[in-house]
Design a protein around this motif. Structure first.
Motif, PDB file in Angstrom:
ATOM      1  N   GLY A  60      -1.451  11.172  -2.379  1.00 36.46           N
ATOM      2  CA  GLY A  60      -2.901  11.043  -2.392  1.00 36.46           C
ATOM      3  C   GLY A  60      -3.355   9.620  -2.638  1.00 36.46           C
ATOM      4  N   VAL A  61      -2.752   8.958  -3.609  1.00 39.80           N
ATOM      5  CA  VAL A  61      -3.099   7.564  -3.897  1.00 39.80           C
ATOM      6  C   VAL A  61      -2.676   6.663  -2.749  1.00 39.80           C
ATOM      7  CG1 VAL A  61      -2.657   5.610  -5.440  1.00 39.80           C
ATOM      8  CG2 VAL A  61      -2.991   7.907  -6.388  1.00 39.80           C
ATOM      9  N   ALA A  62      -1.524   6.941  -2.154  1.00 38.95           N
ATOM     10  CA  ALA A  62      -1.051   6.123  -1.039  1.00 38.95           C
ATOM     11  C   ALA A  62      -2.022   6.169   0.132  1.00 38.95           C
ATOM     12  CB  ALA A  62       0.331   6.607  -0.602  1.00 38.95           C
ATOM     13  N   GLU A  67      -4.826  -5.617  10.999  1.00 37.54           N
ATOM     14  CA  GLU A  67      -5.454  -4.292  11.016  1.00 37.54           C
ATOM     15  C   GLU A  67      -4.450  -3.219  11.419  1.00 37.54           C
ATOM     16  OE1 GLU A  67      -9.419  -3.780  12.656  1.00 37.54           O
ATOM     17  OE2 GLU A  67      -9.573  -5.957  12.890  1.00 37.54           O
ATOM     18  N   GLY A  68      -3.695  -3.486  12.500  1.00 40.30           N
ATOM     19  CA  GLY A  68      -2.719  -2.513  12.957  1.00 40.30           C
ATOM     20  C   GLY A  68      -1.610  -2.283  11.941  1.00 40.30           C
ATOM     21  N   ALA A  69      -1.158  -3.365  11.320  1.00 41.81           N
ATOM     22  CA  ALA A  69      -0.074  -3.253  10.343  1.00 41.81           C
ATOM     23  C   ALA A  69      -0.498  -2.438   9.130  1.00 41.81           C
ATOM     24  CB  ALA A  69       0.376  -4.644   9.918  1.00 41.81           C
ATOM     25  N   LEU A  70      -1.689  -2.703   8.615  1.00 40.83           N
ATOM     26  CA  LEU A  70      -2.149  -1.977   7.433  1.00 40.83           C
ATOM     27  C   LEU A  70      -2.455  -0.519   7.742  1.00 40.83           C
ATOM     28  CD1 LEU A  70      -4.300  -4.734   5.744  1.00 40.83           C
ATOM     29  CD2 LEU A  70      -2.383  -3.535   4.716  1.00 40.83           C
ATOM     30  N   ALA A  71      -2.958  -0.255   8.939  1.00 38.97           N
ATOM     31  CA  ALA A  71      -3.251   1.124   9.318  1.00 38.97           C
ATOM     32  C   ALA A  71      -1.987   1.980   9.309  1.00 38.97           C
ATOM     33  CB  ALA A  71      -3.904   1.159  10.698  1.00 38.97           C
ATOM     34  N   ASP A  72      -0.868   1.402   9.755  1.00 39.74           N
ATOM     35  CA  ASP A  72       0.352   2.191   9.910  1.00 39.74           C
ATOM     36  C   ASP A  72       1.319   2.107   8.730  1.00 39.74           C
ATOM     37  OD1 ASP A  72      -0.720   2.709  12.364  1.00 39.74           O
ATOM     38  OD2 ASP A  72       1.054   2.206  13.513  1.00 39.74           O
ATOM     39  N   TRP A  73       1.235   1.032   7.931  1.00 37.56           N
ATOM     40  CA  TRP A  73       2.278   0.799   6.948  1.00 37.56           C
ATOM     41  C   TRP A  73       1.807   0.736   5.504  1.00 37.56           C
ATOM     42  CZ3 TRP A  73       7.176   1.372   8.311  1.00 37.56           C
ATOM     43  CH2 TRP A  73       7.522   1.205   9.650  1.00 37.56           C
ATOM     44  N   SER A  74       0.492   0.668   5.266  1.00 40.91           N
ATOM     45  CA  SER A  74       0.019   0.515   3.887  1.00 40.91           C
ATOM     46  C   SER A  74       0.391   1.720   3.017  1.00 40.91           C
ATOM     47  CB  SER A  74      -1.497   0.288   3.861  1.00 40.91           C
ATOM     48  OG  SER A  74      -2.177   1.375   4.472  1.00 40.91           O
ATOM     49  N   ALA A  75       0.191   2.923   3.546  1.00 41.87           N
ATOM     50  CA  ALA A  75       0.494   4.120   2.762  1.00 41.87           C
ATOM     51  C   ALA A  75       1.990   4.205   2.446  1.00 41.87           C
ATOM     52  CB  ALA A  75       0.044   5.367   3.509  1.00 41.87           C
ATOM     53  N   LEU A  76       2.828   3.879   3.435  1.00 40.61           N
ATOM     54  CA  LEU A  76       4.274   3.939   3.218  1.00 40.61           C
ATOM     55  C   LEU A  76       4.706   2.929   2.157  1.00 40.61           C
ATOM     56  CD1 LEU A  76       6.755   5.440   4.361  1.00 40.61           C
ATOM     57  CD2 LEU A  76       7.121   3.466   5.861  1.00 40.61           C
ATOM     58  N   HIS A  77       4.102   1.748   2.188  1.00 37.56           N
ATOM     59  CA  HIS A  77       4.430   0.718   1.194  1.00 37.56           C
ATOM     60  C   HIS A  77       4.081   1.205  -0.218  1.00 37.56           C
ATOM     61  CE1 HIS A  77       4.606  -2.975  -1.026  1.00 37.56           C
ATOM     62  NE2 HIS A  77       3.288  -3.055  -1.147  1.00 37.56           N
ATOM     63  N   LEU A  78       2.892   1.784  -0.380  1.00 36.00           N
ATOM     64  CA  LEU A  78       2.462   2.241  -1.697  1.00 36.00           C
ATOM     65  C   LEU A  78       3.333   3.388  -2.208  1.00 36.00           C
ATOM     66  CD1 LEU A  78      -1.411   2.179  -1.188  1.00 36.00           C
ATOM     67  CD2 LEU A  78      -0.066   0.586  -2.562  1.00 36.00           C
ATOM     68  N   GLU A  79       3.692   4.301  -1.298  1.00 39.10           N
ATOM     69  CA  GLU A  79       4.437   5.492  -1.723  1.00 39.10           C
ATOM     70  C   GLU A  79       5.914   5.187  -1.966  1.00 39.10           C
ATOM     71  OE1 GLU A  79       5.135  10.123  -0.253  1.00 39.10           O
ATOM     72  OE2 GLU A  79       3.637   8.836   0.715  1.00 39.10           O
ATOM     73  N   VAL A 129       0.610  -0.389  -8.243  1.00 33.42           N
ATOM     74  CA  VAL A 129      -0.214   0.202  -7.195  1.00 33.42           C
ATOM     75  C   VAL A 129      -1.615  -0.394  -7.203  1.00 33.42           C
ATOM     76  CG1 VAL A 129      -1.298   2.342  -6.411  1.00 33.42           C
ATOM     77  CG2 VAL A 129       1.095   2.345  -7.150  1.00 33.42           C
ATOM     78  N   TRP A 130      -2.214  -0.501  -8.376  1.00 31.18           N
ATOM     79  CA  TRP A 130      -3.612  -0.935  -8.436  1.00 31.18           C
ATOM     80  C   TRP A 130      -3.766  -2.391  -8.018  1.00 31.18           C
ATOM     81  CZ3 TRP A 130      -6.069   3.213  -8.183  1.00 31.18           C
ATOM     82  CH2 TRP A 130      -5.618   4.359  -8.837  1.00 31.18           C
ATOM     83  N   ALA A 131      -2.780  -3.216  -8.329  1.00 32.83           N
ATOM     84  CA  ALA A 131      -2.828  -4.607  -7.864  1.00 32.83           C
ATOM     85  C   ALA A 131      -2.694  -4.670  -6.347  1.00 32.83           C
ATOM     86  CB  ALA A 131      -1.728  -5.423  -8.536  1.00 32.83           C
ATOM     87  N   ALA A 132      -1.853  -3.789  -5.794  1.00 32.11           N
ATOM     88  CA  ALA A 132      -1.696  -3.749  -4.343  1.00 32.11           C
ATOM     89  C   ALA A 132      -2.990  -3.301  -3.665  1.00 32.11           C
ATOM     90  CB  ALA A 132      -0.552  -2.816  -3.967  1.00 32.11           C
ATOM     91  N   LEU A 133      -3.657  -2.289  -4.258  1.00 40.75           N
ATOM     92  CA  LEU A 133      -4.934  -1.835  -3.691  1.00 40.75           C
ATOM     93  C   LEU A 133      -5.976  -2.950  -3.732  1.00 40.75           C
ATOM     94  CD1 LEU A 133      -5.183   1.771  -5.201  1.00 40.75           C
ATOM     95  CD2 LEU A 133      -4.644   1.135  -2.838  1.00 40.75           C
ATOM     96  N   LEU A 134      -5.993  -3.704  -4.827  1.00 43.81           N
ATOM     97  CA  LEU A 134      -6.896  -4.851  -4.914  1.00 43.81           C
ATOM     98  C   LEU A 134      -6.574  -5.867  -3.822  1.00 43.81           C
ATOM     99  CD1 LEU A 134      -9.111  -6.493  -6.342  1.00 43.81           C
ATOM    100  CD2 LEU A 134      -7.328  -7.374  -7.878  1.00 43.81           C
ATOM    101  N   GLY A 135      -5.283  -6.088  -3.597  1.00 43.49           N
ATOM    102  CA  GLY A 135      -4.880  -7.011  -2.541  1.00 43.49           C
ATOM    103  C   GLY A 135      -5.334  -6.543  -1.172  1.00 43.49           C
ATOM    104  N   PHE A 136      -5.244  -5.238  -0.908  1.00 40.68           N
ATOM    105  CA  PHE A 136      -5.696  -4.698   0.379  1.00 40.68           C
ATOM    106  C   PHE A 136      -7.208  -4.903   0.550  1.00 40.68           C
ATOM    107  CE2 PHE A 136      -2.071  -1.345   0.461  1.00 40.68           C
ATOM    108  CZ  PHE A 136      -1.172  -2.339   0.824  1.00 40.68           C
TER     109      PHE A 136
END
Length: 392
Positions: free
Chosen positions: A252-254, A232-244, A305-312
Motif C-alpha cells: 500500500g505504501v509502495a 516520468e516513465g521510469a518512476l511510473a514503472d519502478w518507483s513502487a518496486l524500489h520502495l517495496e 521510505v519517507w525520505a524516498a517519498l520526499l525525494g519523489f
C-alpha cells in the motif's frame, strides 16, 4: 502575403478553456485505459512478455503518426486536427476489450496510439499559438490539466473496476469522450487560430525559412523533453518496486510513491505560469532540472521510505515544467513540425526509461539504476544553460 487573423480577447479566453478541456480529456481517457490493463491481460490470456510487446503498439502508433500530424496541422489547421483526433481517440479506447489475443490487442493499440500521439501534437501546436497571442507563459497550465484528467481517470477507473467489465468501462469512456468533444470541439472550431504577435517569433512562417540552426535548436529542446519523459516513465514503472523491495515498504505504501510524484508534478504545473513569469524560461529549465536531479538522488539513495517519498515529490516539482517549456519553445521555433519533433523525442524518452532502468538494475542495482533519472535531469539543466544564448 499572409493575412493576419486578429482574435478578440474573449475568444482567446474561450480558446484557452476549450484547449484545456481537450488536454484533460486526453489524460482522462489514457488513464482509464491504463487501469484496465490487468483485466485485458487476463481476458486475452497473454503472458507478461506478450503483453509487453502488445503494449508497444501504443508507443509505435504514437511515434509513427506524430511527424505526419505536424504536416496535417499545417495543411488543415491545429483546431480541426485536434477535434478529429479526439474523436478517433474516444472511439479507439473501446477496442482493446474486444480482443482475445495478444496479437489482436497489439493491432488495436496501434490505432489507439496513433490517435493518442496525433492529438498530443495537434493540441500542443494549438496551445503554442495561444501562448504567442496572449504573450504569457501559460503552457504549463495545459499540461496540468492533462495531469488532473489522468488522476481523475485513474481514480474513476479504480472505483468502477469491481462493478463494470472492461468492455462497459471503456465504452463508457468512448461516450464521455464523444460528448466532451462535441461540446468543446464545437467551440474550438468556431475560433480561428490566433496569429503570432508582431514582435514575437512567427511560427507559421518558420518551417519555410528554418535552416540547420533552427532544426538544431528544435532537437535541443526535444532532448530536454526526452530527459524529462525518461524520468516520468521510469518512476511510473519502478518507483513502487524500489520502495517495496529495497526499502521494505508495504504494498500500500509502495503504491503511494508514484502518486506523490504525480501530485507534485501537477502542483508544479499549476504554478508554472507564475514561475516562468518571474524567472524566465532558461532559469526555470535550469532550476527545474537541478531540483529534479537532487530530488531523484534522495529518492533513489535514501535509507528510509519517507525520505524516498520526499525525494519523489521534489523530483516531480523539478520535472513539472521542463516538458511544457521544451515543447512550447520548439513550437515557437518551427510550428507544428517543431512540436512533432520535440514530442517524438519526448515520447522516445518515456519508452527508453523503463527498459533502461530494468537493464541497469540487473547489472548493478535498482537504486543505482534510478540515479540515471537524476543524471538526465541534470543533463537537461546543462543543455538549457549551455544553449541559453542561442535559444534566446
Amino acid at each position: 502575403m499572409r493575412t493576419r487573423i486578429t482574435v478578440p480577447d474573449d475568444s482567446l479566453t474561450r480558446l484557452r478553456i476549450a484547449l484545456t478541456v481537450f488536454f484533460a480529456l486526453d489524460g482522462f481517457v489514457f488513464a482509464g485505459w491504463v487501469v484496465r490493463i490487468p483485466a485485458i491481460k487476463e481476458q486475452t490470456g497473454a503472458s507478461a512478455s506478450a503483453l509487453g510487446l502488445a503494449l508497444l503498439g501504443v508507443s509505435a502508433g504514437a511515434v509513427i503518426t506524430m511527424m505526419l500530424t505536424g504536416r496535417l496541422c499545417r495543411r488543415y489547421g491545429t483546431h480541426r486536427v485536434t477535434v478529429v483526433c479526439a474523436v478517433l481517440l474516444s472511439l479507439s479506447v473501446a477496442l482493446p476489450p474486444l480482443t482475445h489475443s495478444a496479437v489482436a490487442l497489439g493491432a488495436v493499440l496501434l490505432v489507439f496510439g496513433a490517435a493518442y500521439g496525433s492529438i498530443n501534437v495537434a493540441f500542443n501546436s494549438a496551445a503554442v499559438d495561444l501562448v504567442g497571442a496572449l504573450r504569457r507563459p501559460i503552457m504549463p497550465s495545459f499540461h496540468a490539466a492533462f495531469s488532473l484528467g489522468g488522476m481523475l481517470g485513474a481514480g474513476l477507473g479504480g472505483l468502477v473496476a469491481g462493478a463494470l467489465s472492461p468492455t462497459r468501462h471503456l465504452f463508457g469512456l468512448t461516450v464521455i469522450g464523444l460528448l466532451v468533444t462535441a461540446v468543446a470541439g464545437r467551440a474550438l472550431l468556431r475560433i480561428p487560430a490566433p496569429a503570432p504577435s508582431q514582435d514575437g517569433p512567427r511560427q507559421t512562417s518558420a518551417p519555410r525559412r528554418r535552416g540547420t540552426r533552427t532544426r538544431g535548436l528544435v532537437i535541443t529542446f526535444g532532448l530536454i523533453a526526452l530527459c524529462t519523459a525518461y524520468g516520468e516513465g521510469a518512476l511510473a514503472d519502478w518507483s513502487a518496486l524500489h520502495l517495496e523491495h529495497d526499502l521494505d515498504a508495504t504494498p500500500g505504501v509502495a503504491a503511494v510513491g508514484y502518486s506523490c510524484f504525480a501530485l507534485a508534478m501537477t502542483v508544479g504545473r499549476l504554478t508554472g505560469t507564475r514561475l516562468l513569469e518571474r524567472l524566465g524560461q532558461t532559469r526555470t529549465l535550469v532550476g527545474g532540472g537541478t531540483t529534479a536531479a537532487l530530488g531523484m538522488l534522495l529518492g533513489a539513495l535514501a535509507p528510509s521510505v519517507w525520505a524516498a517519498l520526499l525525494g519523489f515529490m521534489i523530483t516531480g516539482l523539478g520535472l513539472a515544467n521542463l516538458f511544457p517549456v521544451a515543447v512550447e519553445r520548439a513550437g515557437r521555433l518551427a510550428g507544428p513540425d517543431g512540436v512533432a519533433i520535440a514530442s517524438t523525442l519526448g515520447y522516445g524518452g518515456m519508452l527508453l526509461g523503463p527498459p533502461a532502468i530494468g537493464f541497469m538494475a540487473d547489472w548493478f542495482s535498482l537504486p543505482a539504476a534510478l540515479t540515471s533519472v537524476a543524471a538526465l535531469a541534470a543533463t537537461a539543466a546543462a543543455i538549457a544553460l549551455l544553449t541559453r544564448r542561442a535559444a534566446g
